[in-house]
Design a protein around this motif. Structure first.
Motif, mmCIF file in Angstrom:
data_model
loop_
_atom_site.group_PDB
_atom_site.id
_atom_site.type_symbol
_atom_site.label_atom_id
_atom_site.label_comp_id
_atom_site.label_asym_id
_atom_site.label_seq_id
_atom_site.Cartn_x
_atom_site.Cartn_y
_atom_site.Cartn_z
ATOM 1 N N ILE A 109 -7.536 4.647 43.691
ATOM 2 C CA ILE A 109 -8.116 5.968 43.435
ATOM 3 C C ILE A 109 -7.755 6.938 44.554
ATOM 4 O O ILE A 109 -7.423 8.098 44.313
ATOM 5 N N VAL A 147 -12.681 5.682 36.964
ATOM 6 C CA VAL A 147 -12.739 6.340 38.267
ATOM 7 C C VAL A 147 -14.137 6.866 38.576
ATOM 8 O O VAL A 147 -14.664 6.655 39.674
ATOM 9 N N PRO A 152 -5.626 9.366 41.920
ATOM 10 C CA PRO A 152 -6.700 9.178 40.938
ATOM 11 C C PRO A 152 -6.220 9.304 39.496
ATOM 12 O O PRO A 152 -6.762 8.641 38.599
ATOM 13 N N SER A 202 -11.115 6.398 49.262
ATOM 14 C CA SER A 202 -11.045 6.903 47.887
ATOM 15 C C SER A 202 -10.772 8.404 47.859
ATOM 16 O O SER A 202 -10.921 9.037 46.820
#
Length: 317
Positions: free
Chosen positions: A193, A207, A197, A55
């Motif tokens: 993400i 998110v 993002p 991420s």
């Protein structure tokens, strides 16, 4: 094209052969059992780190969470044992406290990153120091012993010569995590993400909420690692997680997860954790001083990141 995890597995087999040639004890059932027990906390932290790094984040607190969860569990079980509580109930209470530690630290990490807008490096560096300090406060810098015999039995009784209950539990967690990351919507959102993002927000992904969940997962898995270390040793030490974050990041990066986020497979991370653990165990068996271990791990991280950088550069040509 040969998959990276297959190449890593071949590299692991070559390492096993090399260390076995240097010291035949490395290929014994007992040595392999030790490697698997050392592998368990590393791969648990690496799985959490995989979600985080995919991420586009980082979690430096996992080693300190391991230590804090272990000593918290040790204190609860010792107090319950001295109070005459049934040992298995005491172990259950200790596990609940350990997991609670992971939930609290993971949630704080998520809040610092999403709502306070701290970069993950700074946020988790802060909780890393706080968790390590709390471990020292709770223990006075000493080990917490007094575990009932059931703890030692649970952590060290072997099946098929090399498998313990924590090791079996770790393999179950690996399968569940693989399904969660590779086959579920949660994994797709994690990669989205990490890739972009802003585009993820535009696609309707929450998110901030998702990132909090990711850091919760990382905290819980690090706490489980601390519990499993406690089961193995029968005592909790505030120093047991020292350097754990480095080993977890090494396993993750060696396994092919890009520090830029958005890519990486859990199968490669598992083999990366095996390689990291085997290297450390093999160095000890061939007589290399323990002080060199972190230097070797740091070199492995630098090498893996360098290879990733060359691959990315080659892909842009």
């Amino acid at each position: 094209m040969v998959r990276q995890d297959v190449i890593l597995l071949l590299l692991f087999c070559i390492m096993i052969a090399a260390f076995s040639a240097a010291n035949p004890r490395f290929f014994s059932i007992r040595a392999m059992a030790n490697v698997l027990q050392d592998f368990s906390p590393v791969v648990l932290m690496a799985i959490g780190q995989t979600f985080v790094i995919a991420s586009r984040g980082i979690d430096l607190s996992v080693g300190s969470v391991l230590g804090l969860a272990g000593v918290s569990m040790a204190l609860v079980i010792r107090a319950a044992n001295e109070g005459g509580v049934d040992p298995w109930l005491a172990i259950t209470l200790g596990m609940a406290v350990a997991i609670g530690v992971g939930v609290v630290v993971g949630f704080i990490n998520g809040l610092l990153i999403t709502y306070c807008r701290l970069v993950p490096f700074v946020a988790t560096l802060a909780t890393m120091g706080a968790a390590a300090g709390m471990s020292l406060v709770l223990t006075g810098g000493t080990q917490i012993a007094g575990a009932p015999k059931e703890v030692i039995l649970l952590g060290n009784a072997t099946y098929l010569g090399a498998l313990t209950v924590p090791v079996i539990a770790v393999f179950v967690i690996i399968i569940l995590s693989w399904a969660f990351l590779s086959r579920a919507r949660f994994g797709r959102w994690t990669y989205a993400i990490g890739s972009n993002p802003f585009a993820a927000r535009g696609a309707g992904i929450s998110v901030d909420r998702h990132l909090i969940k990711i850091y919760l997962i990382s905290g819980i898995l690090a706490a489980l690692a601390g519990a499993f270390v406690y089961f193995r040793l029968g005592s909790g030490s505030p120093l047991s997680g020292r350097g754990g974050e480095l080993n977890a990041i090494a396993a993750t990066v060696i396994g092919g997860v890009s520090l830029q986020g958005g890519t990486g497979k859990l199968s490669g991370v598992v083999v990366g954790a095996l390689i990291t653990t085997a290297v450390l165990s093999g160095l000890i068996l061939i007589g290399v001083q323990p002080n060199w271990q972190q230097i070797v791990v740091a070199a492995l991280i630098a090498l893996a990141v360098g290879v990733q950088g060359l691959g990315a550069r080659g892909g842009r040509r």
